[in-house]
Structures are given as C-alpha cells and as structure tokens.
Design a protein around this motif. Structure first.
Motif, PDB file in Angstrom:
ATOM      1  N   LYS A   1       0.845  -1.189   0.000  1.00  0.00           N
ATOM      2  CA  LYS A   1       0.000   0.000   0.000  1.00  0.00           C
ATOM      3  C   LYS A   1       0.880   1.238   0.000  1.00  0.00           C
ATOM      4  N   PHE A   2       0.618   2.130  -0.936  1.00  0.00           N
ATOM      5  CA  PHE A   2       1.369   3.374  -1.020  1.00  0.00           C
ATOM      6  C   PHE A   2       0.476   4.539  -0.609  1.00  0.00           C
ATOM      7  N   GLY A   3       0.943   5.325   0.362  1.00  0.00           N
ATOM      8  CA  GLY A   3       0.167   6.463   0.853  1.00  0.00           C
ATOM      9  C   GLY A   3       0.290   7.664  -0.075  1.00  0.00           C
ATOM     10  N   GLY A   4      -0.460   8.713   0.257  1.00  0.00           N
ATOM     11  CA  GLY A   4      -0.547   9.889  -0.597  1.00  0.00           C
ATOM     12  C   GLY A   4       0.785  10.563  -0.879  1.00  0.00           C
TER      13      GLY A   4
ATOM     14  N   SER B   1      -3.232   5.247  -2.339  1.00  0.00           N
ATOM     15  CA  SER B   1      -4.054   6.383  -1.886  1.00  0.00           C
ATOM     16  C   SER B   1      -4.130   7.415  -2.997  1.00  0.00           C
ATOM     17  N   ALA B   2      -4.964   8.421  -2.767  1.00  0.00           N
ATOM     18  CA  ALA B   2      -5.004   9.573  -3.664  1.00  0.00           C
ATOM     19  C   ALA B   2      -3.667  10.315  -3.568  1.00  0.00           C
ATOM     20  N   MET B   3      -3.312  11.049  -4.638  1.00  0.00           N
ATOM     21  CA  MET B   3      -2.125  11.903  -4.549  1.00  0.00           C
ATOM     22  C   MET B   3      -2.298  12.831  -3.345  1.00  0.00           C
ATOM     23  N   THR B   4      -1.207  13.127  -2.678  1.00  0.00           N
ATOM     24  CA  THR B   4      -1.317  13.904  -1.446  1.00  0.00           C
ATOM     25  C   THR B   4      -2.087  15.214  -1.684  1.00  0.00           C
ATOM     26  N   ARG B   5      -2.896  15.605  -0.739  1.00  0.00           N
ATOM     27  CA  ARG B   5      -3.756  16.813  -0.730  1.00  0.00           C
ATOM     28  C   ARG B   5      -4.998  16.719  -1.621  1.00  0.00           C
ATOM     29  N   VAL B   6      -5.114  15.669  -2.419  1.00  0.00           N
ATOM     30  CA  VAL B   6      -6.258  15.599  -3.333  1.00  0.00           C
ATOM     31  C   VAL B   6      -7.569  15.307  -2.588  1.00  0.00           C
ATOM     32  N   THR B   7      -7.525  14.400  -1.592  1.00  0.00           N
ATOM     33  CA  THR B   7      -8.747  14.111  -0.831  1.00  0.00           C
ATOM     34  C   THR B   7      -9.262  15.378  -0.149  1.00  0.00           C
ATOM     35  N   ASP B   8      -8.349  16.126   0.458  1.00  0.00           N
ATOM     36  CA  ASP B   8      -8.742  17.391   1.105  1.00  0.00           C
ATOM     37  C   ASP B   8      -9.365  18.340   0.084  1.00  0.00           C
ATOM     38  N   ALA B   9      -8.752  18.411  -1.099  1.00  0.00           N
ATOM     39  CA  ALA B   9      -9.248  19.320  -2.131  1.00  0.00           C
ATOM     40  C   ALA B   9     -10.649  18.914  -2.588  1.00  0.00           C
ATOM     41  N   LEU B  10     -10.880  17.614  -2.725  1.00  0.00           N
ATOM     42  CA  LEU B  10     -12.198  17.142  -3.156  1.00  0.00           C
ATOM     43  C   LEU B  10     -13.255  17.436  -2.087  1.00  0.00           C
ATOM     44  N   LEU B  11     -12.871  17.254  -0.836  1.00  0.00           N
ATOM     45  CA  LEU B  11     -13.806  17.565   0.252  1.00  0.00           C
ATOM     46  C   LEU B  11     -14.121  19.058   0.278  1.00  0.00           C
ATOM     47  N   ALA B  12     -13.108  19.877   0.020  1.00  0.00           N
ATOM     48  CA  ALA B  12     -13.327  21.325   0.004  1.00  0.00           C
ATOM     49  C   ALA B  12     -14.233  21.697  -1.164  1.00  0.00           C
ATOM     50  N   ALA B  13     -14.031  21.049  -2.311  1.00  0.00           N
ATOM     51  CA  ALA B  13     -14.874  21.326  -3.479  1.00  0.00           C
ATOM     52  C   ALA B  13     -16.326  20.968  -3.168  1.00  0.00           C
ATOM     53  N   PHE B  14     -16.511  19.847  -2.493  1.00  0.00           N
ATOM     54  CA  PHE B  14     -17.860  19.448  -2.099  1.00  0.00           C
ATOM     55  C   PHE B  14     -18.503  20.537  -1.226  1.00  0.00           C
ATOM     56  N   GLU B  15     -17.725  21.060  -0.266  1.00  0.00           N
ATOM     57  CA  GLU B  15     -18.258  22.103   0.630  1.00  0.00           C
ATOM     58  C   GLU B  15     -18.618  23.369  -0.151  1.00  0.00           C
TER      59      GLU B  15
ATOM     60  N   LEU C   1     -23.409  11.829  -2.284  1.00  0.00           N
ATOM     61  CA  LEU C   1     -22.680  12.659  -3.256  1.00  0.00           C
ATOM     62  C   LEU C   1     -21.247  12.917  -2.791  1.00  0.00           C
ATOM     63  N   LYS C   2     -21.103  13.131  -1.499  1.00  0.00           N
ATOM     64  CA  LYS C   2     -19.776  13.420  -0.957  1.00  0.00           C
ATOM     65  C   LYS C   2     -18.817  12.256  -1.233  1.00  0.00           C
ATOM     66  N   ASP C   3     -19.268  11.032  -0.951  1.00  0.00           N
ATOM     67  CA  ASP C   3     -18.409   9.877  -1.201  1.00  0.00           C
ATOM     68  C   ASP C   3     -18.111   9.711  -2.687  1.00  0.00           C
ATOM     69  N   ALA C   4     -19.128   9.943  -3.505  1.00  0.00           N
ATOM     70  CA  ALA C   4     -18.909   9.813  -4.954  1.00  0.00           C
ATOM     71  C   ALA C   4     -17.824  10.799  -5.388  1.00  0.00           C
ATOM     72  N   ILE C   5     -17.893  12.021  -4.861  1.00  0.00           N
ATOM     73  CA  ILE C   5     -16.929  13.053  -5.249  1.00  0.00           C
ATOM     74  C   ILE C   5     -15.530  12.720  -4.742  1.00  0.00           C
ATOM     75  N   VAL C   6     -15.454  12.384  -3.459  1.00  0.00           N
ATOM     76  CA  VAL C   6     -14.133  12.203  -2.856  1.00  0.00           C
ATOM     77  C   VAL C   6     -13.439  10.950  -3.414  1.00  0.00           C
ATOM     78  N   SER C   7     -14.215  10.026  -3.978  1.00  0.00           N
ATOM     79  CA  SER C   7     -13.618   8.789  -4.511  1.00  0.00           C
ATOM     80  C   SER C   7     -12.723   9.035  -5.728  1.00  0.00           C
ATOM     81  N   TYR C   8     -12.878  10.205  -6.371  1.00  0.00           N
ATOM     82  CA  TYR C   8     -12.062  10.448  -7.573  1.00  0.00           C
ATOM     83  C   TYR C   8     -10.575  10.563  -7.267  1.00  0.00           C
ATOM     84  N   GLY C   9     -10.216  10.874  -6.023  1.00  0.00           N
ATOM     85  CA  GLY C   9      -8.792  10.924  -5.671  1.00  0.00           C
ATOM     86  C   GLY C   9      -8.131   9.589  -5.942  1.00  0.00           C
ATOM     87  N   GLU C  10      -8.740   8.521  -5.406  1.00  0.00           N
ATOM     88  CA  GLU C  10      -8.161   7.182  -5.579  1.00  0.00           C
ATOM     89  C   GLU C  10      -8.463   6.620  -6.965  1.00  0.00           C
TER      90      GLU C  10
END
Ligand code: ASP
Ligand code: MG
Length: 445
Positions: free
Chosen positions: A2-5, A34-48, A113-122
C-alpha cells in the motif's frame, strides 16, 4: 503493497514507486494506492463549496490538482502516450462537474454525493499509477476497488462486509500464480450492495490493503509511507532515535494515538485477525527494513521498545465527596463527555476524584459547566502525555522505578499503569517533555 498519498505526490514520488514495485514484482504483489497527497482534502473542500452554492469555485479549485496528474502523465507516458489516462481524466472532470452540480442542488443525498466526489482521488491515482507502471516496464492491470470491496451503507465511514468482500477478492486473485501483471487498485473506495460508491473513512487505504491481504492470505502487508517504520522516539527530539525492528500488534495499537505515522489498530485489524505480518516501509529509503508488526514480538532485554509523547494536553480533575462508596458516579461523568463527543485519553482515579486528559478542548467550557453539578472541577492546560511501550512492562519488577528515577527532577502530574500489559503512561508539563524523552531514551536505548 500500500502506497500512501505522499508516496504518489509528484513525478519523483511516482518514479520511486515504479522502482519499488518493479523490484518486488517477482513476489507477486497487489498494489493499493491512496489519492495523490492533498487531493482528498481538495475534493472535500470542493464538495463544501458546491454545497454552499459556489459551484464555479468548487470546479476551479480542482484544476490545479488535475494539473498535477497531467504533469505525471506527461512525464511518464510521453507525448505519444496511449491516451488511456487522458480519457479517464476527461471523464472524471465531467463526472465531477455533474456531481458538484447535483450537490449544489441537493438532488441526491449529500452523504452519497460526498463519497462519490471524494472517490475520484483514488480513482485517478490508481489509474495513473497503473499506466505509469505499464509504460515503464512493469506489466500492471487496473482494478476498480468498487467491484471487489462491498460495504454497509455508512457513507464516509463504511465498513466492509467481510464474507462477500473476501469471496470477491479471492475469486479475482485466485488465478494469479501464472499471471505476471501487477493488480493495481485504489484504496479507501468501495461500494455498497446497491453498487453506490462508499468510502472507508480518512486514512482508509490502509484498511483496504488489510482487507486484500487478509482475503488472499498474503505473506506480508507492506504499508509504504514517508517514515522508516516506527521509531524508538520522536527523531526531532533525539538525533539517535532509531527504527524499531519488530512490534506486536498490541504495542503498535498503544502507540497509534501518538501519531498518524503509526498504524491505526482499526485499519489493520483484518490483517491482524488473519495473523498477517504488517511491515511499515519508507518510500524514500526502500532498502531499509522498516518495522514489522506481528502477533507476538517478544520482550527485548530492557523491555521498552518505544517512548512516545503528545503535547497540547489538558488535565481535567473532578473531585466529589459523593463519589466515595457510590456507584454510577463515573458513568455520570463519562456521559457528559459522550454528549459533547469528546475523547478522553488517560484516566486516573482516587476514592473521591477523577483526573483525565483531553487533547481536544473545543467543548471544554460546556463540559465543565455540566460537571460542576457533580463536584468541583479544575481545568489545567499545558501538559504532555508520555507513553512508554514494551512487551513485559506490567509484569517486570523495578521497571517503573527505573523510569521514574531516570527523570526524578521532573514533576509527574498523573500516572496510568496496568490497564495494558505493554504500556506505562504519565503526564508532565509541556516544557519538560523534551528533557524527559531525551533522558529516558538515553537510559533505555
Ligand atoms: N485518501 C484518503 C485520505 O486522505 C485515504 C487514505 O489516504 O488512506 O484520507
Ligand atoms: Mg493518506
């Protein structure tokens, strides 16, 4: 593996992963990323943003992150590249744009919707890594994790339905003996029985990897991150801190609280339950052995394996004559913390008082107000928790004495010992903690 962000953060990071997977291809790895580093945070922010009606903002905030993927693709896949990843990225951009629009209109449940969006990182990192491997001498095959990991409907923190997940994973990986492609899949993402995308909670890629390792009865689960395993203490305090070669699951669980760098006991549980050794490896030092976490680590001559600590701790003391000889008092105290969703870490009790530590004090004013109905309350910030971990700690005579005499000039505010066989925890003033760690490390290591 397993490789982290941070292990897939940029071109250089992808290059290291390519080298590491390539060098171990003979051991038939399955790669979880994992998603590239900072991408999960960015997707969550986009959702917000989208939820608050700032649709343009939501979309444009993701562009720099798409660009990071493009940069990696350009570097490894070249100009005459197959275009497989480019197509994926275009599709993802369009799908995300639709999902963000739906979020702003609330046309589907937001948690879904949030999970669908944030899943694009991985989704993107795993497809990109597959193409990078394939085009650079490591035959690889992309697997959409949502096909194999089946979860309950707890969007945002879903749990795998083990029997179904295990059967699907086994079926997928059954005929690998002669296959020479490295299966590559995204961590963190899964689907419920209805096929809707779910995610396994922050940091959930380790959990995905542990599920896969358990299902296929892997020889080893490797968690590749940006530190060389678990250290004897914080290397920023002691220059001579070193990597612990072997830890038990129990020791690793006790250390987990002291930093995300150590494995979370919940995420590796599937591997633990199946007795699969977990190795923490460093992408930046692939040849170092890292830390191996196994069922039984055995005692080391000085018993102690690690001295961890955490600053920013507040002590809360509740004293009440009502506590003497009565039952239900502790329960009343804990219910207050339960109501304010506040985590208690260390606890110590006497006949008429309870002392406990918190690292999150967001709700402390309200908590104190309610606790005052039960007794006198004192709030004392500015402390640090020190946790000494090692197999045999509780059973060994003279060890606590040795720990405390090593730091006899420091005041100990609170002690907790005996709950776990492998842990001695105490609390000191924040300004003393570096000194405490250095002295203990010098004495025991
Ligand atoms: N990308 C997810 C997160 O940042 C999962 C993971 O990295 O393990 O939480
Ligand atoms: Mg991560």
């Amino acid at each position: 593996m397993k490789f982290g962000g941070t292990s897939v953060g940029d071109v250089a990071a992808f290059d290291r992963v390519r080298g590491i997977v390539g060098s171990l291809a003979g051991r038939k790895p399955i790669v979880v990323v994992s998603a590239m580093t900072r991408v999960t945070d960015a997707l969550l922010a986009a959702f917000e943003h989208a939820r608050n009606g700032n649709l343009d903002n939501a979309k444009s905030s993701l562009e720099p992150h798409f660009e990071r993927h493009v940069e990696v693709a350009k570097h490894f896949l070249g100009d005459g590249r197959s275009g497989v990843f480019d197509t994926e990225l275009e599709l993802a951009r369009g799908e995300l744009s639709d999902l963000l629009l739906r979020t702003s209109r609330r046309s589907l449940p937001l948690s879904m919707l949030k999970d669908a969006i944030v899943s694009y990182g991985e989704q993107l990192s795993s497809r990109l890594l597959t193409e990078v491997l394939r085009n650079n001498g490591v035959p690889a095959r992309h697997i959409d994790s949502r096909r194999l990991i089946v979860t309950d409907d707890e969007f945002g923190a879903a749990e795998a339905l083990w029997d179904e997940t295990r059967d699907l994973l086994r079926l997928e990986f059954a005929s690998r003996a002669d296959a020479d492609e490295v299966p590559t899949m995204g961590g963190f993402i899964a689907a419920n029985r209805a096929g809707e995308t779910t995610t396994l909670g922050r940091g959930g890629s380790d959990y995905s990897a542990a599920l896969v390792a358990a299902a296929v009865d892997a020889g080893e689960l490797q968690i590749w991150t940006d530190v060389t395993g678990v250290m004897t203490c914080d290397p920023r305090i002691c220059g001579d801190a070193r990597t612990i070669p072997v830890l038990s699951y129990e020791e690793a669980a006790e250390l987990a609280y002291f930093g995300a760098k150590v494995l979370h006991p919940k995420t590796i549980k599937p591997a633990v339950d199946h007795g699969i050794p977990v190795r923490v490896c460093n992408t930046f030092e692939p040849d170092a052995v890292g830390t191996m976490v196994v069922a039984e680590s055995g005692e080391t001559p000085n018993k102690i394996k690690s001295i961890a600590h955490k600053k920013g701790i507040t002590i809360l003391r509740i004293t009440s004559a009502r506590m003497l000889g009565s039952y239900g008092f502790m329960s009343a105290v804990f219910q207050v913390f339960d109501r304010y969703r506040t985590v208690i870490d260390v606890i110590s009790t006497s006949e008429v008082s309870i002392a406990l530590t918190l690292d999150n004090t967001d709700a402390v004013d309200k908590i104190v107000e309610e606790l005052r109905r039960l007794g006198d309350v004192e709030v004392d910030p500015g402390y640090a928790v020190v946790c000494v971990v090692g197999e045999g700690l509780r059973a060994s005579t003279g060890l606590a004495s040795k720990v405390f005499s090593t730091i006899k000039d420091v005041n100990i505010a609170l002690v907790s010992h005996g709950a776990s066989a492998v842990n001695l925890t105490f609390v000191v003033r924040e300004e003393d903690v570096a000194n405490v760690i250095m002295k203990l490390h010098a004495e025991f290591f």
